[in-house]
Design a protein around this motif. Structure first.
Motif, short mmCIF file in Angstrom:
data_model
loop_
_atom_site.label_atom_id
_atom_site.label_comp_id
_atom_site.label_asym_id
_atom_site.label_seq_id
_atom_site.Cartn_x
_atom_site.Cartn_y
_atom_site.Cartn_z
N ASN A 1 16.32 83.46 23.31
CA ASN A 1 16.14 82.58 22.17
C ASN A 1 16.67 83.27 20.92
N HIS B 1 -0.92 87.72 22.76
CA HIS B 1 -2.26 87.25 22.36
C HIS B 1 -3.06 86.83 23.60
N ASN C 1 3.42 92.99 25.22
CA ASN C 1 4.13 93.05 23.95
C ASN C 1 5.57 93.47 24.25
N1 LIG Z 1 10.40 77.68 15.16
C1 LIG Z 1 11.64 77.69 14.66
O1 LIG Z 1 11.97 76.96 13.72
C2 LIG Z 1 12.68 78.60 15.28
C3 LIG Z 1 14.03 78.45 14.90
C4 LIG Z 1 14.98 79.27 15.47
C5 LIG Z 1 14.61 80.23 16.39
N2 LIG Z 1 13.30 80.37 16.74
C6 LIG Z 1 12.93 81.40 17.72
O2 LIG Z 1 12.23 80.77 18.77
C7 LIG Z 1 11.31 81.69 19.36
C8 LIG Z 1 9.96 81.03 19.45
O3 LIG Z 1 9.44 80.76 18.17
P1 LIG Z 1 8.45 79.57 17.86
O4 LIG Z 1 8.35 79.52 16.38
O5 LIG Z 1 8.87 78.33 18.55
O6 LIG Z 1 7.02 80.06 18.40
P2 LIG Z 1 6.43 80.19 19.88
O7 LIG Z 1 5.17 79.42 19.93
O8 LIG Z 1 7.45 79.87 20.90
O9 LIG Z 1 6.12 81.76 19.95
C9 LIG Z 1 5.01 82.29 19.28
C10 LIG Z 1 4.26 83.19 20.25
O10 LIG Z 1 4.91 84.48 20.27
C11 LIG Z 1 3.93 85.45 20.54
N3 LIG Z 1 4.42 86.79 20.20
C12 LIG Z 1 4.62 87.27 18.95
N4 LIG Z 1 5.03 88.55 19.02
C13 LIG Z 1 5.11 88.88 20.34
C14 LIG Z 1 5.46 90.06 21.03
N5 LIG Z 1 5.80 91.18 20.37
N6 LIG Z 1 5.42 90.05 22.38
C15 LIG Z 1 5.06 88.94 23.05
N7 LIG Z 1 4.70 87.79 22.45
C16 LIG Z 1 4.73 87.75 21.10
C17 LIG Z 1 2.78 84.98 19.67
O11 LIG Z 1 1.54 85.54 20.08
C18 LIG Z 1 2.83 83.46 19.81
O12 LIG Z 1 1.91 83.00 20.82
C19 LIG Z 1 11.37 82.95 18.48
O13 LIG Z 1 12.25 83.90 19.08
C20 LIG Z 1 11.96 82.44 17.19
O14 LIG Z 1 12.61 83.45 16.47
C21 LIG Z 1 12.31 79.56 16.20
#
Ligand SMILES: NC(=O)c1ccc[n+]([C@@H]2O[C@H](COP(=O)([O-])OP(=O)(O)OC[C@H]3O[C@@H](n4cnc5c(N)ncnc54)[C@H](O)[C@@H]3O)[C@@H](O)[C@H]2O)c1
Length: 263
Positions: free
Chosen positions: A156, A52, A78
């Protein structure tokens, strides 16, 4: 420390003088929290990446302002597109004078019962979450091997790589894949002094996630945690910093659960 109301942990210089590249670092969750922690733990320069563009620009400015670190750069990309992955890592190598630490944060989820799942949705989640982590890891390993100075990769994953949850077959399969990728790639990367580990968080309820899922469902997930709350994004970022630091020098191929419950 009150485990239900933790206090923000200040930096301890865990990655002093290192350069860091992070994917998916412009959101409201773990990625940006990890970038902030990296600066607080002494990183000398950081490249933030995200799909983004608008959010990325704000994230670069915010990180500079909040941490005082001057050497912060942004590169749109991406992780599902191989050319983007190569361009991102090449850019970071140049901007940082070599990447010491890569944090593969990008992952994508949806909620759908398996019997209703179309191939497209399955593939989209696998392609960003598992294949994206693989693409970043594969090219970064190649570049770190060529540079010959070692390095660290932190992926992650998620506790769903171990646990079962309805409507999450695609995401859970992808995260189990990230853990397997971490184990196998770590074995190959040890030969050129690169460590690869993963964090597996349970739940981090940042504002974007709170907006995208029903409140009742999120409360149910929080209630399952021993502390009765979701993790703060920085609590996951702390574990990422540990894995990225020399404190974890004898760890590679591991997936660390960042969770207050089991099963
Ligand atoms: N939030 C949770 O509860 C949770 C729990 C377990 C694992 N995770 C993992 O943690 C990681 C981070 O998640 P989060 O929820 O903390 O959000 P985050 O804010 O860390 O990530 C969201 C960002 O990812 C970007 N994004 C989406 N698709 C993308 C792509 N194809 N290439 C590059 N950037 C991209 C988005 O634009 C957004 O800014 C993910 O891998 C998620 O699966 C999250």
């Amino acid at each position: 420390m009150d485990l239900k109301n933790p206090e923000y942990v200040p930096g301890h210089g865990l990655i002093k003088g290192k350069s860091v590249l992070l994917t998916a670092a412009a959101g409201a969750g773990i990625g940006f929290a990890a970038a902030t922690k990296a600066a607080e733990e002494g990183a000398r320069a950081i490249v933030l990446s995200d799909i983004h563009e608008g959010r990325l620009e704000s994230a670069v400015n915010k990180l500079k302002e909040e941490t005082g670190l001057a050497d912060v750069y942004g590169k749109v990309g991406n992780v599902a597109v191989e050319e983007d992955v190569r361009a991102l890592i090449d850019y970071a190598e140049e901007a940082l004078g070599g990447v010491d630490i890569l944090i593969n944060n990008a992952g994508l989820g949806t909620s759908k019962l398996l019997i209703d799942m179309e191939d497209d949705e399955w593939h989209r989640v696998i392609d960003v979450t598992l294949n994206g982590t693989m693409r970043m890891t594969r090219y970064m390993m190649k570049v770190m091997k060529a540079r010959g100075e070692g390095g660290v990769i932190v992926n992650n994953a998620s506790v769903l790589g171990w646990r079962a949850q309805k409507e999450q077959a695609h995401y859970a399969a992808a995260k189990a894949g990230v853990m397997a990728l971490t184990r196998c790639a770590a074995l190959e990367a040890a030969e050129f002094n690169v460590r690869i580990n993963a964090v597996s968080p349970s739940i981090v309820l940042h504002p974007m996630l709170r907006k995208s899922a029903p409140q009742e469902f999120l409360e149910e997930l929080e209630a399952k945690e021993a502390y009765g709350r979701a993790a703060e994004a920085w609590e996951v970022a702390n574990v990422m910093m540990f894995l990225a630091s020399d404190y974890a020098s004898y760890m590679t191929g591991e997936s660390l659960s960042v969770s207050s419950q089991r099963g």
